[in-house]
Design a protein around this motif. Sequence first.
Motif, PDB file in Angstrom:
ATOM      1  N   LEU A   1       0.771  -0.949  -0.272  1.00 14.96           N
ATOM      2  CA  LEU A   1       0.137   0.078   0.132  1.00 14.96           C
ATOM      3  C   LEU A   1       0.909   1.073   0.208  1.00 14.96           C
ATOM      4  N   LYS A   2       1.861   1.052   0.670  1.00 12.54           N
ATOM      5  CA  LYS A   2       2.894   2.434   0.824  1.00 12.54           C
ATOM      6  C   LYS A   2       3.414   2.561  -0.343  1.00 12.54           C
ATOM      7  N   ALA A   3       3.813   1.590  -1.292  1.00 13.80           N
ATOM      8  CA  ALA A   3       4.284   1.771  -2.526  1.00 13.80           C
ATOM      9  C   ALA A   3       3.531   2.448  -3.634  1.00 13.80           C
ATOM     10  N   ASN A   4       2.517   2.073  -3.302  1.00 14.59           N
ATOM     11  CA  ASN A   4       1.167   2.313  -4.388  1.00 14.59           C
ATOM     12  C   ASN A   4       0.392   3.887  -3.736  1.00 14.59           C
ATOM     13  N   ASP A   5       0.347   4.056  -2.709  1.00 17.96           N
ATOM     14  CA  ASP A   5      -0.313   5.170  -2.311  1.00 17.96           C
ATOM     15  C   ASP A   5       0.062   5.592  -0.861  1.00 17.96           C
ATOM     16  N   GLN A   6       1.156   6.471  -0.875  1.00 19.57           N
ATOM     17  CA  GLN A   6       1.783   6.691   0.253  1.00 19.57           C
ATOM     18  C   GLN A   6       0.823   7.604   1.284  1.00 19.57           C
ATOM     19  N   ALA A   7      -0.216   8.338   0.750  1.00 15.48           N
ATOM     20  CA  ALA A   7      -0.907   9.032   1.509  1.00 15.48           C
ATOM     21  C   ALA A   7      -1.835   8.375   2.221  1.00 15.48           C
ATOM     22  N   LEU A   8      -2.468   7.337   1.514  1.00 12.40           N
ATOM     23  CA  LEU A   8      -3.533   6.344   2.118  1.00 12.40           C
ATOM     24  C   LEU A   8      -2.659   5.387   3.152  1.00 12.40           C
ATOM     25  N   TRP A   9      -1.460   5.184   2.817  1.00 10.22           N
ATOM     26  CA  TRP A   9      -0.970   4.280   3.866  1.00 10.22           C
ATOM     27  C   TRP A   9      -0.583   5.224   5.061  1.00 10.22           C
ATOM     28  N   GLY A  10      -0.305   6.323   4.764  1.00  6.37           N
ATOM     29  CA  GLY A  10       0.125   7.179   6.323  1.00  6.37           C
ATOM     30  C   GLY A  10      -1.129   7.547   6.897  1.00  6.37           C
ATOM     31  N   HIS A  11      -2.356   7.647   6.247  1.00  4.32           N
ATOM     32  CA  HIS A  11      -3.447   7.926   7.163  1.00  4.32           C
ATOM     33  C   HIS A  11      -3.961   6.748   7.750  1.00  4.32           C
ATOM     34  N   LEU A  12      -3.686   5.811   7.182  1.00  7.27           N
ATOM     35  CA  LEU A  12      -4.238   4.471   8.019  1.00  7.27           C
ATOM     36  C   LEU A  12      -3.274   4.209   8.998  1.00  7.27           C
ATOM     37  N   GLU A  13      -1.881   4.250   8.863  1.00 10.08           N
ATOM     38  CA  GLU A  13      -0.810   3.914   9.804  1.00 10.08           C
ATOM     39  C   GLU A  13      -0.941   4.848  10.998  1.00 10.08           C
TER      40      GLU A  13
END
Length: 444
Positions: A328-340
């Motif tokens: 997920l981080k490799a494909n959408d860092q913004a979404l990854w950061g929000h969930l993380e």
Amino acid sequence: MLKGKIKFPDKIGVLVKGLDGKKEGKEEDGYERGGGGGEELETLQHVGVESVAVDEELGVRLGGKVERESGVGVGLRLGGDFDEKRSDLEYELSQEEINLEKLQRIASTGIPDGGSLRATTWKLLLGYLPTSRALWEKVLSENRLKYAELREELLLSPSEIARRKEQDCFSCEVVDVDSSGPLARHDVSIEDHPLSLGEASPWHRFFEYTEIAEQIDRDLQRTHPEMKFFSLDSPMGNKHREAMRNILLIFAKLNPTTRYVQGMNEVLAPLYYVFSLDTDEGNAANAEADSFGCFVRLLSDSVDHFCQQLDNSSVGIHSTLAKLKGLLKANDQALWGHLEFTSKVNPQFYAFRWITLLLTQEFEFKIILRIWDSLLSHQSGIQDMLLRICCAMLLCVKSRLMSGNFAANLHLLQHYPEVNIEHLLQVARNIKPDPESSPLRSSV
């Protein structure tokens, strides 16, 4: 043989829906899960999709009541010309030597319902059938015979086994019985007595699995009860559940460290359903044996996720969940950061179930079959494509996740909305690999 102890988490959300103490058929939000019509799935048909609000990233149904009636499949979009696809599959399956790569490419876009296409293709993709057609009859006969022997060895009670042996001996011997004397009593050893607690006693081994058998029975009652095929209200439904019970109990006895775990019934259901509806009567009559062989192969691909000793290893479930986060981080860092960091929704809370149960709890039954066409046919393996789909599921509801807090996002991911499945699978195929993890192969 599978090794290790399967362990499911206790407090990370319900692994199998309907086991959280709520009334079956009702979700927290009041939505009805499963149609009351109990329609049996037969031929998958094109369904018109009315205009609905959609997420900008994909085409997921938003708003309104989410109906999951079996046989409706509102969110299902079928890709390609199925008549042409059917013709291509029939041609490939008619060859003396099956070209597995070609078969994988065709099957990955969806297998038409009806006939023997999906059943035969799945058996080939799982390695249950060899690629040489000339060997099919021999291999099937051997596998089915082995399963029949396992049934007799592992499912019959010791008294029934003894009775059959006596019948065999009686038919081979001439017995001189003195009718005027007392009846002869058979010598029964301590180990052969039903009340024996000795580990060597066949009765001890037989009763040891009574609790597991009861758990399997309870779980099978919750396996797609809205479908006529699995319904307890019909003789055929009871027959199907009995066959699935046999498969799961034999699996448990063959794998004493793994045994049976809740949710295995959900993984078995699509296999048994597809093989039972094979229009070849000989194959349909042996659906139980064929389902067992394919179930073992399918589950062995993800057995490491179930071994407690491997949880923190490079092949355990924690490692797989970490791979999903990396993807997920490799494909959408913004979404990854929000969930993380913002909503702090750990993949263990939702993706554990997605991965271990191969998405069988997240979509209606017809869509599960379509997803499995892609899972089983992916050239780099089931787990590779499974992670792609899981990542795509997150990307496809990005706008809702980005605006949601922990509670809203957890509920969304544990009750995934209906989706344009062909779009979802295309997003999954286009996922780019995580450069910091074991590389995913490019998907065609």
